[in-house]
Design an enzyme around this catalytic site. Structure first.
Site, short mmCIF file in Angstrom:
data_model
loop_
_atom_site.label_atom_id
_atom_site.label_comp_id
_atom_site.label_asym_id
_atom_site.label_seq_id
_atom_site.Cartn_x
_atom_site.Cartn_y
_atom_site.Cartn_z
CG HIS A 96 -0.27 -0.20 2.51
ND1 HIS A 96 0.60 0.71 3.06
CD2 HIS A 96 -0.30 -1.24 3.39
CE1 HIS A 96 1.04 0.26 4.20
NE2 HIS A 96 0.53 -0.94 4.44
P1 TYD Z 1 -1.57 -2.81 8.14
O1 TYD Z 1 -0.74 -1.55 8.20
O2 TYD Z 1 -2.81 -2.75 7.30
O3 TYD Z 1 -0.64 -4.00 7.72
P2 TYD Z 1 -0.41 -4.62 6.25
O4 TYD Z 1 -0.35 -3.45 5.32
O5 TYD Z 1 0.87 -5.36 6.33
O6 TYD Z 1 -1.59 -5.49 5.96
O7 TYD Z 1 -1.97 -3.20 9.63
C1 TYD Z 1 -2.63 -4.41 9.92
C2 TYD Z 1 -3.67 -4.15 11.00
O8 TYD Z 1 -3.05 -3.59 12.16
C3 TYD Z 1 -4.75 -3.19 10.58
O9 TYD Z 1 -6.00 -3.79 10.92
C4 TYD Z 1 -4.59 -1.97 11.41
C5 TYD Z 1 -3.73 -2.40 12.56
N1 TYD Z 1 -2.73 -1.38 12.90
C6 TYD Z 1 -2.97 -0.54 13.96
O10 TYD Z 1 -4.01 -0.62 14.65
N2 TYD Z 1 -2.03 0.40 14.29
C7 TYD Z 1 -0.89 0.54 13.58
O11 TYD Z 1 -0.04 1.42 13.90
C8 TYD Z 1 -0.66 -0.31 12.45
C9 TYD Z 1 0.58 -0.19 11.60
C10 TYD Z 1 -1.60 -1.27 12.14
#
Ligand code: TYD
Length: 137
Positions: A51
Site C-alpha cells: 500500500h
Molecule cells: P496494516 O498496516 O494494514 O498491515 P499490512 O499493510 O501489512 O496489511 O496493519 C494491519 C492491521 O493492524 C490493521 O488492521 C490496522 C492495525 N494497525 C494498527 O491498529 N495500528 C498501527 O499502527 C498499524 C501499523 C496497524
C-alpha cells in the site's frame, strides 16, 4: 519521491558487553516520531504492506534477521535489502511499498511521522497512480 529514499547509517557504539545503536527524530530523519510498530513472526513467503501512505513518512530498521523493502512510484521500482540493526531506511510518503522475503526471526521496526489513521492508506494501486500523477502536477 523515490529519489528521497535513503539508507541512513545509525550510530553503532561497539562494546565488549554488547553493541548499542539508537535513532533520534530530526537527527537521523527529518520528522517527529508519532508512532512505532513492529512486524515479527512472519511466515516464510508472506508479504506485508502493499500500500502507500498519503502523509505518513517512515523509517524502517531490520532489528533482527533480514527482509526486503520494495518501493514503487508507478514508474520505477527499487528494492532495499535490510539486514543490519544499524541501518535505517527512510521512506517518504506517497510511495507504494511492500515488505517481503522475511528471514526466520526477522523483526522489522517501523517509526512513523503520524498516529495510526486508516484514511492515510492507499490500498489500490490504480488509485495510487492517479493520486501520484495529481501530486506531481
Ligand atoms: P496494516 O498496516 O494494514 O498491515 P499490512 O499493510 O501489512 O496489511 O496493519 C494491519 C492491521 O493492524 C490493521 O488492521 C490496522 C492495525 N494497525 C494498527 O491498529 N495500528 C498501527 O499502527 C498499524 C501499523 C496497524
Amino acid at each position: 519521491m523515490i529519489e528521497k529514499v535513503k539508507i541512513i547509517d545509525l550510530p553503532k557504539i561497539l562494546d565488549p558487553r554488547g553493541n548499542l545503536s539508537f535513532l533520534e527524530s530530526n537527527i537521523h530523519f527529518s520528522f517527529e516520531i508519532k508512532r512505532t510498530y513492529w512486524i515479527y513472526d512472519v511466515p516464510g513467503g508472506e508479504i506485508r504492506g502493499s500500500h502507500a501512505f498519503k502523509k505518513s513518512r517512515e523509517f524502517i530498521i531490520a532489528l533482527s534477521g533480514s527482509f526486503d523493502v520494495v518501493l514503487n512510484d508507478s514508474k520505477n521500482e527499487v528494492k532495499y535489502s535490510l539486514n543490519r540493526s544499524y541501518h535505517g531506511l527512510y521512506v517518504p510518503n506517497m510511495l507504494w511499498r511492500r515488505l517481503e522475503n522475511f528471514s526466520t526471526n526477522a523483526l522489522a521496526l517501523v517509526v512513523s511521522s503520524i498516529s495510526y489513521d486508516q484514511n492515510d492508506y492507499i490500498r489500490n494501486f490504480n488509485e495510487y497512480k492517479k493520486l501520484n500523477e495529481h501530486v506531481k502536477k
